[in-house]
Motif scaffolding. Structure first.
Motif, PDB file in Angstrom:
ATOM      1  N   ALA A 165       0.879  -1.264  -0.028  1.00 51.89           N
ATOM      2  CA  ALA A 165       0.057   0.132  -0.096  1.00 51.89           C
ATOM      3  C   ALA A 165       0.991   1.316  -0.053  1.00 51.89           C
ATOM      4  O   ALA A 165       0.790   2.290  -0.801  1.00 51.89           O
ATOM      5  CB  ALA A 165      -0.780  -0.040   1.132  1.00 51.89           C
ATOM      6  N   ILE A 166       1.973   1.109   0.797  1.00 53.83           N
ATOM      7  CA  ILE A 166       2.927   2.354   0.721  1.00 53.83           C
ATOM      8  C   ILE A 166       3.493   2.603  -0.688  1.00 53.83           C
ATOM      9  O   ILE A 166       3.613   3.612  -1.206  1.00 53.83           O
ATOM     10  CB  ILE A 166       3.975   2.102   1.909  1.00 53.83           C
ATOM     11  N   SER A 167       3.805   1.541  -1.207  1.00 54.22           N
ATOM     12  CA  SER A 167       4.420   1.612  -2.393  1.00 54.22           C
ATOM     13  C   SER A 167       3.419   1.991  -3.431  1.00 54.22           C
ATOM     14  O   SER A 167       3.770   2.728  -4.569  1.00 54.22           O
ATOM     15  CB  SER A 167       4.884   0.016  -2.982  1.00 54.22           C
ATOM     16  N   LYS A 168       2.263   1.881  -3.509  1.00 55.75           N
ATOM     17  CA  LYS A 168       1.243   2.122  -4.431  1.00 55.75           C
ATOM     18  C   LYS A 168       1.112   3.760  -4.141  1.00 55.75           C
ATOM     19  O   LYS A 168       0.794   4.530  -5.170  1.00 55.75           O
ATOM     20  CB  LYS A 168      -0.109   1.484  -4.316  1.00 55.75           C
ATOM     21  N   ASP A 169       0.851   4.053  -3.087  1.00 51.74           N
ATOM     22  CA  ASP A 169       0.653   5.557  -2.746  1.00 51.74           C
ATOM     23  C   ASP A 169       1.951   6.290  -3.071  1.00 51.74           C
ATOM     24  O   ASP A 169       2.017   7.521  -3.723  1.00 51.74           O
ATOM     25  CB  ASP A 169       0.731   5.707  -1.108  1.00 51.74           C
ATOM     26  N   ARG A 170       3.090   5.679  -3.002  1.00 46.75           N
ATOM     27  CA  ARG A 170       4.467   6.328  -3.615  1.00 46.75           C
ATOM     28  C   ARG A 170       4.584   6.579  -5.286  1.00 46.75           C
ATOM     29  O   ARG A 170       4.736   7.509  -5.801  1.00 46.75           O
ATOM     30  CB  ARG A 170       5.545   5.675  -3.179  1.00 46.75           C
ATOM     31  N   LEU A 171       3.656   5.365  -5.756  1.00 50.53           N
ATOM     32  CA  LEU A 171       3.574   5.710  -7.117  1.00 50.53           C
ATOM     33  C   LEU A 171       2.815   6.712  -7.610  1.00 50.53           C
ATOM     34  O   LEU A 171       2.798   7.521  -8.742  1.00 50.53           O
ATOM     35  CB  LEU A 171       2.888   4.107  -7.810  1.00 50.53           C
ATOM     36  N   THR A 172       1.596   6.797  -6.970  1.00 53.17           N
ATOM     37  CA  THR A 172       0.658   8.000  -7.133  1.00 53.17           C
ATOM     38  C   THR A 172       1.175   9.059  -7.159  1.00 53.17           C
ATOM     39  O   THR A 172       0.922  10.116  -7.946  1.00 53.17           O
ATOM     40  CB  THR A 172      -0.605   7.408  -6.347  1.00 53.17           C
ATOM     41  N   ARG A 173       2.013   9.440  -5.808  1.00 55.32           N
ATOM     42  CA  ARG A 173       2.697  10.623  -5.889  1.00 55.32           C
ATOM     43  C   ARG A 173       3.767  11.077  -6.724  1.00 55.32           C
ATOM     44  O   ARG A 173       3.807  11.815  -7.393  1.00 55.32           O
ATOM     45  CB  ARG A 173       3.480  10.681  -4.476  1.00 55.32           C
TER      46      ARG A 173
END
Length: 439
Positions: A165-173
Motif C-alpha cells: 500500500a505504501i508503494s502504491k501511494d508512492r507511485l501515485t505521488r
C-alpha cells in the motif's frame, strides 16, 4: 502486465479475508487435537491393549473349564460260539456310544511366575499411560509449532500488504509529480519496480500461509481446505526460574518416568524367570457321563451308562530342562543392566535438554526485547523519512530504503516473538509442565 500485477494481490487479499472469518483459538486447537489427532488415537488404543493385558482375566489366577462331548455308531457282522458248542451269527450289529464331561484345571502354585507376570502387566499399563502423555506432549508441541507459524505468516502478510500500500501511494505521488514536472520518469519507473517486488513477496507469503494452514488442519485431522485464522497474541508464562525448571525436569520429565517403569518391569521379569526352578502344583476335576447301547444277541450287556466325578492333584517339577531356564535368567539380567545404562543416558540427556532449553529461552527473550526496541526506532525513522519525502527533501531511493528497513524490522520482531514462545514451550515440555500451563 502491470495491470495483472496490481489486480492479483487484491484477489489474494479477498482469499485471505475469507480465510480469517473463523478464528481458531489456542484452547480450541488443543481440544480438537486431543479429540481428533490420529497419532494420539493410536497411542490411546495401545494403552487399552495394555489395560486389557493387566486385567485379572489375563493373570492366570482363574481356573480353566472345558467341556467335551462325543458320540459314535459302529455296525459290524459278528459270529460267536457258545459254551455248549452252538455257533451264532448276527449281521449289522449296531453299537452306539455317547460321552460328555466337564473338566476343571486350576494351578495352585507355579513358582510365583504368574504373580510377577501380573505385576509386570500392571507396570506396563502404567507405562503405557505415560507413553500416551508423551505422545500428547509431542503432538501439542508440534501443534503450536505450526500454529505459531500460521500466526507469524499472518503478521508477515499484513506487513507486506502495508508495504504494498505504501508503494502504491508512492507511485501515485510520483506520477503526479511527473505530470507537473517536479521529477523525471525515473521515479515512476522505480516505484513500479518496487510495487512488482512487493506484490511478488506478498504472493509468496500468502502461498506459504495457505500451505501452513493445511499442515495445521492435518494435525487437527480435519478437512485440509478448512479456512481459519490464528490468534497472533502471545502470552509468556511468568515467574520461570532455572532451578525450579531443573527440579521439575528431574521429577516430572516423561522420558525419565517411562524409564523408571521399565526398570520395574525388568526387575519383575528377573523374578518371574526364577520361577522356572520351582515346582508347579495343580488341581484337576472332572464330571463325566458315558452311555453305550449294543443290540448284538451275543452281548452280555445291551445298554450301559455311567456318571461320576473325579479329581486329583498333580505336582510337576522340572529338575533340569537342558539349561534353558539358566540361560533365560542370564539374558534377563543382562537386559536389566542395559536398562540401567539406558536410564543413566536418559538422565544425562534430560539434564542437557533442560539446560539447553533454558539458555535458548532466555536468549530468545533477549532477542525479542532488542527486536522490539529496534522496531520502534525503525518506525520513528520511517515516519521522519516519510515526512521529508513528502516535502521533497530526500530521494525515492532513500525513502525506499527506510521502507525496507521498517519491513525487515517488523518481520524480525514477529519472528523473534514466536521463536521465544516456542523456546518456552520446549522448556516446559522437558520439565514436564507443558500440559499444566495456559497457552
Amino acid at each position: 502486465m502491470r495491470r495483472i500485477l496490481f489486480t492479483l494481490p487484491l484477489f489474494l487479499f479477498t482469499f485471505i479475508g475469507l480465510a480469517q472469518e473463523q478464528m481458531l483459538g489456542k484452547e480450541e486447537a488443543i481440544a480438537m487435537t486431543l479429540a481428533n489427532n490420529l497419532g494420539i488415537q493410536v497411542a490411546r488404543n495401545t494403552q487399552k491393549i495394555d489395560e486389557n493385558n493387566a486385567n485379572i482375566l489375563n493373570s492366570g489366577y482363574l481356573p480353566s473349564v472345558t467341556a467335551n462331548a462325543g458320540g459314535s455308531i459302529d455296525k459290524q457282522n459278528t459270529e460267536g460260539q457258545l459254551a455248549n458248542g452252538e455257533t451264532r451269527t448276527a449281521d449289522g450289529v449296531e453299537t452306539r456310544r455317547y460321552n460328555a464331561s466337564v473338566n476343571v484345571n486350576y494351578t495352585l502354585f507355579d513358582g510365583l511366575g504368574r504373580y510377577y507376570d501380573y505385576k509386570s502387566f500392571k507396570e506396563r499399563s502404567l507405562q503405557s499411560e505415560l507413553e500416551v502423555r508423551q505422545t500428547i506432549e509431542t503432538t501439542v508441541l508440534q501443534l503450536f509449532t505450526v500454529y505459531y507459524e500460521v500466526a507469524r505468516l499472518t503478521e508477515n502478510t499484513q506487513n507486506l500488504e502495508q508495504a504494498l500500500a505504501i508503494s502504491k501511494d508512492r507511485l501515485t505521488r510520483a506520477r503526479y509529480q511527473f505530470e507537473y514536472g517536479q521529477n523525471t520518469g525515473l521515479d515512476v519507473l522505480n516505484a513500479e519496480v518496487d510495487i512488482n517486488t512487493d506484490s511478488i513477496n506478498l504472493l509468496n507469503s500468502r502461498q506459504q500461509l495457505r500451505n501452513t494452514m493445511r499442515d495445521l488442519n492435518l494435525i487437527l485431522n480435519r478437512e485440509l481446505s478448512t479456512a481459519f485464522s490464528a490468534d497472533t497474541t502471545v502470552n509468556f508464562v511468568s515467574g520461570l526460574e532455572m532451578e525450579n525448571m531443573h527440579n521439575e525436569a528431574k521429577t516430572n520429565n516423561v522420558r525419565l518416568q517411562i524409564a523408571d517403569r521399565q526398570m520395574n518391569i525388568n526387575q519383575l521379569n528377573i523374578k518371574s524367570a526364577r520361577s522356572a526352578f520351582l515346582p508347579t502344583i495343580g488341581l484337576t476335576g472332572s464330571y463325566g457321563w458315558n452311555e453305550s447301547n449294543n443290540n448284538s444277541p451275543l452281548a452280555f450287556t445291551v445298554q450301559n451308562s455311567s456318571t461320576g466325578v473325579s479329581g486329583g492333584i498333580n505336582l510337576t517339577w522340572s529338575l533340569f530342562d537342558g539349561g534353558r531356564a539358566i540361560t533365560g535368567i542370564k539374558n534377563v539380567k543382562i537386559g536389566y543392566e542395559n536398562q540401567e545404562l539406558l536410564q543413566k543416558q536418559i538422565k544425562l540427556e534430560v539434564e542437557r535438554d533442560i539446560r539447553n532449553a533454558w539458555d535458548s529461552y532466555t536468549n530468545a527473550l533477549y532477542v525479542l526485547e532488542v527486536q522490539e526496541k529496534n522496531l520502534q526506532t525503525t518506525l520513528n525513522n520511517f515516519n521522519r523519512t516519510d515526512e521529508r519525502y513528502k516535502l521533497g527533501q530526500i530521494t525515492s531511493i532513500e525513502f525506499r530504503q527506510a521502507q525496507l528497513n521498517l519491513l525487515n524490522a517488523e518481520l524480525a520482531q514477529s519472528q523473534a516473538k514466536y521463536s521465544a514462545k516456542l523456546a518456552e514451550l520446549q522448556m516446559l515440555q522437558v520439565s514436564g509442565q507443558l500440559l499444566n500451563v495456559e497457552f
